[in-house]
Scaffold this motif. Structure first.
Motif, PDB file in Angstrom:
ATOM      1  N   VAL A  21      19.444 -18.955  78.493  1.00  0.00           N
ATOM      2  CA  VAL A  21      18.283 -19.521  77.806  1.00  0.00           C
ATOM      3  C   VAL A  21      18.800 -20.053  76.472  1.00  0.00           C
ATOM      4  CG1 VAL A  21      16.015 -19.111  76.813  1.00  0.00           C
ATOM      5  CG2 VAL A  21      16.685 -17.897  78.891  1.00  0.00           C
ATOM      6  N   GLY A  22      18.907 -21.371  76.348  1.00  0.00           N
ATOM      7  CA  GLY A  22      19.459 -21.955  75.129  1.00  0.00           C
ATOM      8  C   GLY A  22      20.495 -23.016  75.461  1.00  0.00           C
ATOM      9  N   TYR A  23      21.707 -22.832  74.955  1.00  0.00           N
ATOM     10  CA  TYR A  23      22.772 -23.798  75.210  1.00  0.00           C
ATOM     11  C   TYR A  23      23.535 -23.388  76.463  1.00  0.00           C
ATOM     12  CZ  TYR A  23      22.390 -26.754  71.091  1.00  0.00           C
ATOM     13  OH  TYR A  23      21.952 -27.667  70.174  1.00  0.00           O
ATOM     14  N   ARG A  83       5.584 -22.563  75.994  1.00  0.00           N
ATOM     15  CA  ARG A  83       6.216 -21.849  74.884  1.00  0.00           C
ATOM     16  C   ARG A  83       7.171 -20.822  75.477  1.00  0.00           C
ATOM     17  NH1 ARG A  83       7.589 -21.358  69.409  1.00  0.00           N
ATOM     18  NH2 ARG A  83       7.419 -19.194  68.728  1.00  0.00           N
ATOM     19  N   LEU A  84       8.376 -20.758  74.943  1.00  0.00           N
ATOM     20  CA  LEU A  84       9.347 -19.763  75.381  1.00  0.00           C
ATOM     21  C   LEU A  84      10.041 -19.158  74.174  1.00  0.00           C
ATOM     22  CD1 LEU A  84      11.619 -19.498  78.348  1.00  0.00           C
ATOM     23  CD2 LEU A  84      12.738 -19.476  76.122  1.00  0.00           C
ATOM     24  N   GLU A  85      10.224 -17.841  74.225  1.00  0.00           N
ATOM     25  CA  GLU A  85      10.964 -17.117  73.202  1.00  0.00           C
ATOM     26  C   GLU A  85      11.927 -16.150  73.886  1.00  0.00           C
ATOM     27  OE1 GLU A  85       8.126 -15.100  70.834  1.00  0.00           O
ATOM     28  OE2 GLU A  85       7.297 -16.916  69.928  1.00  0.00           O
ATOM     29  N   SER A  86      13.081 -15.964  73.283  1.00  0.00           N
ATOM     30  CA  SER A  86      14.043 -15.007  73.815  1.00  0.00           C
ATOM     31  C   SER A  86      14.951 -14.548  72.687  1.00  0.00           C
ATOM     32  CB  SER A  86      14.883 -15.635  74.937  1.00  0.00           C
ATOM     33  OG  SER A  86      15.849 -14.716  75.420  1.00  0.00           O
ATOM     34  N   ASP A  87      15.319 -13.263  72.715  1.00  0.00           N
ATOM     35  CA  ASP A  87      16.287 -12.740  71.748  1.00  0.00           C
ATOM     36  C   ASP A  87      17.713 -13.096  72.126  1.00  0.00           C
ATOM     37  OD1 ASP A  87      14.151 -11.598  70.420  1.00  0.00           O
ATOM     38  OD2 ASP A  87      14.378  -9.653  71.415  1.00  0.00           O
ATOM     39  N   GLY A  88      17.941 -13.468  73.399  1.00  0.00           N
ATOM     40  CA  GLY A  88      19.282 -13.757  73.871  1.00  0.00           C
ATOM     41  C   GLY A  88      20.065 -12.489  74.162  1.00  0.00           C
ATOM     42  N   SER A 130      21.382 -14.785  69.146  1.00  0.00           N
ATOM     43  CA  SER A 130      21.363 -15.940  70.055  1.00  0.00           C
ATOM     44  C   SER A 130      19.930 -16.186  70.534  1.00  0.00           C
ATOM     45  CB  SER A 130      22.290 -15.702  71.252  1.00  0.00           C
ATOM     46  OG  SER A 130      21.884 -14.569  72.001  1.00  0.00           O
ATOM     47  N   TRP A 131      18.982 -16.011  69.623  1.00  0.00           N
ATOM     48  CA  TRP A 131      17.565 -16.145  69.936  1.00  0.00           C
ATOM     49  C   TRP A 131      17.162 -17.608  70.115  1.00  0.00           C
ATOM     50  CZ3 TRP A 131      15.056 -19.029  66.230  1.00  0.00           C
ATOM     51  CH2 TRP A 131      15.713 -19.156  64.986  1.00  0.00           C
ATOM     52  N   THR A 132      16.024 -17.806  70.766  1.00  0.00           N
ATOM     53  CA  THR A 132      15.494 -19.155  70.971  1.00  0.00           C
ATOM     54  C   THR A 132      13.983 -19.133  70.805  1.00  0.00           C
ATOM     55  OG1 THR A 132      15.426 -18.708  73.349  1.00  0.00           O
ATOM     56  CG2 THR A 132      17.299 -19.959  72.537  1.00  0.00           C
ATOM     57  N   GLU A 133      13.445 -20.224  70.257  1.00  0.00           N
ATOM     58  CA  GLU A 133      12.002 -20.441  70.145  1.00  0.00           C
ATOM     59  C   GLU A 133      11.730 -21.904  70.477  1.00  0.00           C
ATOM     60  OE1 GLU A 133      10.821 -19.445  66.205  1.00  0.00           O
ATOM     61  OE2 GLU A 133      11.153 -17.289  66.439  1.00  0.00           O
ATOM     62  N   PHE A 134      11.077 -22.144  71.618  1.00  0.00           N
ATOM     63  CA  PHE A 134      10.814 -23.499  72.079  1.00  0.00           C
ATOM     64  C   PHE A 134       9.321 -23.737  72.227  1.00  0.00           C
ATOM     65  CE2 PHE A 134      14.920 -23.096  74.762  1.00  0.00           C
ATOM     66  CZ  PHE A 134      15.696 -23.353  73.650  1.00  0.00           C
ATOM     67  N   TRP A 135       8.868 -24.894  71.777  1.00  0.00           N
ATOM     68  CA  TRP A 135       7.601 -25.474  72.197  1.00  0.00           C
ATOM     69  C   TRP A 135       7.944 -26.701  73.035  1.00  0.00           C
ATOM     70  CZ3 TRP A 135       2.890 -23.504  72.061  1.00  0.00           C
ATOM     71  CH2 TRP A 135       2.573 -22.549  71.089  1.00  0.00           C
ATOM     72  N   ARG A 136       7.246 -26.889  74.152  1.00  0.00           N
ATOM     73  CA  ARG A 136       7.494 -28.063  74.979  1.00  0.00           C
ATOM     74  C   ARG A 136       6.163 -28.666  75.435  1.00  0.00           C
ATOM     75  NH1 ARG A 136      11.653 -27.903  72.924  1.00  0.00           N
ATOM     76  NH2 ARG A 136      13.733 -27.703  73.848  1.00  0.00           N
ATOM     77  N   PHE A 137       6.121 -30.000  75.447  1.00  0.00           N
ATOM     78  CA  PHE A 137       4.949 -30.702  75.956  1.00  0.00           C
ATOM     79  C   PHE A 137       5.394 -31.789  76.913  1.00  0.00           C
ATOM     80  CE2 PHE A 137       6.235 -33.411  72.446  1.00  0.00           C
ATOM     81  CZ  PHE A 137       6.041 -34.686  72.949  1.00  0.00           C
ATOM     82  N   GLY A 149       9.464 -31.586  72.259  1.00  0.00           N
ATOM     83  CA  GLY A 149       8.961 -30.410  71.579  1.00  0.00           C
ATOM     84  C   GLY A 149       9.980 -29.837  70.615  1.00  0.00           C
ATOM     85  N   PRO A 150       9.539 -29.260  69.505  1.00  0.00           N
ATOM     86  CA  PRO A 150      10.459 -28.694  68.508  1.00  0.00           C
ATOM     87  C   PRO A 150      11.088 -27.395  69.014  1.00  0.00           C
ATOM     88  CG  PRO A 150       8.193 -28.265  67.884  1.00  0.00           C
ATOM     89  CD  PRO A 150       8.131 -29.155  69.086  1.00  0.00           C
ATOM     90  N   GLN A 151      12.278 -27.123  68.520  1.00  0.00           N
ATOM     91  CA  GLN A 151      12.995 -25.910  68.909  1.00  0.00           C
ATOM     92  C   GLN A 151      13.753 -25.351  67.711  1.00  0.00           C
ATOM     93  OE1 GLN A 151      15.206 -28.160  71.795  1.00  0.00           O
ATOM     94  NE2 GLN A 151      17.137 -27.881  70.711  1.00  0.00           N
TER      95      GLN A 151
END
Length: 844
Positions: free
Chosen positions: A203-205, A318-323, A328-335, A355-357
């Motif tokens: 989740v991320g890169y 919306r997705l969130e993860s601590d990694g 290595s956390w992530t916070e995504f908004w997607r439309f 969407g911003p990340q």
């Protein structure tokens, strides 16, 4: 082709023959940017559309769907697609008697398609006159197991005719994949594809490789629009995370290909179709949670056909993860939002997504020894497999890359049709990371911060008490126009297309935060004292011609050629006055022969010549100019790719084999060292060779129990290559393996279905691979082979689908990727055992 060969027939005479296909939902196929310019382009685009008048006479089509035992089939999906675009114009489902009915259909040419989960789909091309009443009967047969599907689209390869190795993944197959993962994870189940995740839990890169070739050497597109960054050539999957929520299918072409639009695919091409417009109403709510603080929520609504002309779609997630790794956390908004308008002989789609990340950067790996247990870091601490160097300085990214697309198709009747796409992409954001590995000279610090003799040393050596947070800023935009025209007549299809794109960027860096050791007047946004600043540009103008001709009922030939001019430009460099243009002109031809004997056996052979330019940073790295980086002479790479393949299938079995041999001149390979973002630097190898064998197949073991799998064996060698080491000394690498290419990869999937319950086990294996171009005593030991097992279970009750994913079921401690940095080799660990749960509710 007669109707009886497609599973369709007039009522009373249904046939038992049809194309083989995987089932798919009834879904249509396919900032600081200069906003004024983009709006003007869109206005001109719409003014140029030949808007039609509304047809007065419409047709009616009705029929019945039965299985092989002549029993009516309730709930079969009936879709009427526009022949040229593959977009669904009309759709319905069969009732308890297997009967269906479509009305209000304007005159034109359509593909009538019937689908039912677990059965082979049926297709028939119909030319409909105004006011007609047609009746068609459909007979569907059980499908042995998932396999390649026929894709109806003007810009994609046709499985029945294309002389290339390809795989298609339907939306239904995507839903069976582990939930809440990056798209490269799903793609890695296909032949010759591997991936690794910087965050560890995908989740991320995440980075994908096809036949061992990295993303910079693939051609990736969404709805025909190139997604490779024009300057970097890379594909940043993180920037369109959750695109699978609007995806109908994905086509993967393996081997060198002169992409119709975008760069040549040295290792292959990946085409994503995201046109989520259905003629019936549907709404979905999707929630999930799992290990490492991972949680997601999304909602999407499809309006269905409005006033017989429009379909509107919207999705928000919306997705969130601590990694898995530290920080290595992530916070995504997607439309994703869009509308499709259907005219009498044309279709217009306008859509936007993005969407911003924000995410914690994890671009540095760990020592190999840390995978087995904690090791000393040399500063009184320890490093384990979850360690992330960026956690010390809390490196972070904030980025937003919105996409705007306008697609127009026009099929006025007869042999001719046309398509065009207009698009704009922006990318604005920054990367904040610890800067004490930089020197006082690079950071342009005033005298007195360090001793004069130590100005070239990293700050962590010259001023260990300094704390610096460095900001790398990116502001870029891209606009493009992709028109094409197609002529179909007498078994011949010819397409001519043009690509025109312009990309510009501004990159700068400065000290964003620092402690009192660093003078305050060179820190922060208020002072805006830049360490580097320069602008880049890439202009692209290409044309392609594709001709497919059916020579006999069994034999067909395809010839492609792409001519392209592309030019890099660097200008407005603030400190060294660097300014240059670097043009490239390529001709990329390909020809292939395809043989098909009925529905069971097919074979092909092809040869392609592909050229690809290096990324701009390989020519000039303006971000590293202050550290002494100068203009480099990295040449374009060229490959001659010879492919030979065959496929066979029956009711219970399918199998395909492909042999490839790729000979390179000036292949762009890792040449030692990383840039400031942990990306390997590259150079040319005079002569290289890649050869391999791909096997893909499946079998129905019992009713409801299917097995499928693939395996790739390859040999990737430097034929002639002299690598220059950090001290300038030459090292002959002739005959050595090429870094980053595994010698084998394999996948095995076992699926059991019983009514509403499905259980899938997936095994993935990646063979040994070197992380540098040296071997033996001079080199670094190769990355060991690894095997991972994932399990997915799902249960559907009415409109509710519940799923659980067990990832890395045997809790293996895997290192999935490695490279060589300034302080030696580094490796990226895969997350240990973890679980994800999800629920999806669908309202129709």
């Amino acid at each position: 082709m007669p109707a009886k060969e497609n599973g369709f027939a007039p009522l009373g005479g249904p046939s038992r023959h049809m194309f083989t296909s995987c089932p798919e939902p009834m879904i249509p196929s396919s900032s600081s940017a200069p906003r004024v310019r983009a709006r003007l382009c869109i206005l001109v685009f719409f003014l140029a559309l030949p808007w039609p008048t509304v047809a007065q006479d419409t047709a009616v089509i009705s029929g019945v769907v039965r299985d092989a035992d002549d029993r009516p089939m309730q709930g079969a999906t009936i879709a009427l697609r526009a022949e040229m675009t593959g977009l669904i114009r009309f759709g319905t489902t069969s009732d308890a008697n297997g009967e269906w009915h479509l009305s209000g259909i304007p005159a034109g040419t359509y593909v009538l398609e019937a689908r039912y989960v677990g059965y082979r789909s049926a297709q028939e091309t119909l030319t409909i006159q105004g006011g007609e009443r047609l009746e068609r009967a459909v007979r569907l047969e059980l499908r042995a197991l998932p396999g390649d599907e026929v894709v109806v689209s003007g810009r994609r390869a046709d499985q029945a005719l294309a002389p290339i190795t390809l795989t298609n993944i339907s939306a239904e197959e995507l839903t069976r994949m582990p939930d809440m993962k990056d798209l490269p994870v799903h793609l890695s189940r296909q032949p010759s594809i591997t991936y690794h995740s910087e965050n560890g839990n995908a989740v991320g890169y995440s980075t994908l490789r096809l036949r061992g070739f990295g993303q910079r050497r693939l051609a990736v597109s969404i709805n025909g629009i190139p997604q490779n960054d024009p300057e970097e050539s890379n594909v940043f999957w993180i920037n369109f995370f959750d695109i699978q929520g609007a995806t109908q299918d994905i086509q993967i072409q393996r081997g060198a290909t002169s992409a119709r639009f975008g760069p040549a695919g040295i290792g292959g091409a990946i085409s994503i179709r995201a046109m989520p417009y259905k003629p019936t109403f549907e709404a979905n709510v999707h929630v999930g949670a799992g290990s490492f603080g991972t949680r997601r929520a999304s909602v999407d609504v499809n309006s269905g056909l409005l006033d017989g002309r429009f379909v509107v779609f919207g999705r928000l997630s919306r997705l969130e993860s601590d990694g898995y790794r530290d920080w290595s956390w992530t916070e995504f908004w997607r439309f994703f939002a869009g509308v499709t308008w259907y005219g009498q002989d044309q279709t217009v789609t306008v859509q936007a997504y993005g969407g911003p990340q924000r995410d914690g950067l994890a671009f540095s790996g760990i020592p190999r020894e840390a995978n087995d247990g904690p090791v000393a870091d040399g500063f009184g601490g320890t490093i384990d497999r979850r360690y992330n160097f960026s956690a010390l300085t809390q490196d972070v990214e904030q980025f937003h890359q919105p996409h705007l697309e306008v697609h127009h198709t026009w099929a006025p009747g007869g042999a001719w049709s046309a398509q065009q796409s207009l698009f704009g992409v922006a990318g604005i954001g920054y990367f904040d990371f610890g800067g004490t590995f930089r020197s006082a000279d690079y950071l342009r610090l005033p005298d007195g911060v360090v001793q004069p003799s130590e100005r070239a040393l990293p700050l962590f050596l010259s001023r260990p008490d300094a704390a610096v947070l460095f900001r790398a800023y990116l502001d870029q935009w891209q606009v493009g126009w992709l028109p094409s025209v197609t002529r179909r007549v007498d078994g011949r299809t010819t397409t001519l297309g043009v690509e025109a794109r312009l990309h510009r960027s501004l990159r700068w860096g400065r000290i964003q935060e620092a402690n009192s050791v660093i003078p305050a007047d060179v820190v922060g946004s208020g002072n805006d004292v830049r360490v580097y600043s320069f602008r880049g540009e890439k202009a692209i103008l290409s044309a392609f011609l594709t001709h497919v001709e059916r020579l006999t009922p069994n034999w067909s030939v395809q010839a492609d050629v792409q001519g392209t001019w592309r030019q890099y430009r660097v200008y407005d460099e603030a400190f060294f006055g660097t300014s240059f243009s670097e043009p490239y002109v390529f001709l990329n031809p390909a020809v292939g022969l395809h043989y098909r004997a009925g529905e069971r056996f097919s074979a092909f052979t092809s040869i392609a010549l592909a050229n690809r330019e290096p990324r701009m940073k390989s020519l000039y790295d303006g971000e590293e100019a202050g550290a002494g980086f100068q203009r480099q002479n990295v040449r374009p790479e060229q490959v001659i790719d010879l492919e030979l393949g065959g496929a066979w299938q029956s009711t219970r079995h399918r199998a395909s084999v492909t042999v490839f041999h790729m000979r390179f001149t000036d292949e762009i390979v890792p040449s030692g060292g990383l840039d400031q973002f942990g990306v390997p630097r590259t150079g040319n190898a005079d002569r290289t060779r890649h050869a391999g064998l791909e096997i893909d197949g499946g079998i129905r073991l019992a009713p409801g129990l299917d097995a499928s799998g693939n395996v790739t064996f390859s040999r990737n060698r430097l034929v002639r290559f002299t690598e220059f080491l950090a001290d300038g000394s030459p090292a002959v690498r002739d005959g050595n393996p090429i870094a980053g290419f595994p010698d084998a990869s394999a996948n095995l999937m076992l699926t059991w279905t019983h009514g509403p319950a499905t259980l899938t086990g997936m095994l993935s294996h990646v063979g040994e691979q070197y992380i540098d171009n040296a071997v033996g005593a001079q080199g670094i030991p190769p990355l060991p082979a690894c095997t991972i097992v994932d399990v997915t279970a799902s249960y559907t009750w009415k409109s509710l689908r519940l799923s659980a994913d067990l990832n890395n079921a045997f809790d293996n401690r895997v290192l999935s990727w490695g490279n060589v940095g300034a302080v030696g080799p580094q490796y990226f660990p895969m997350a240990t055992r973890h679980v994800l749960f999800a629920a999806r509710y669908t309202l129709r």
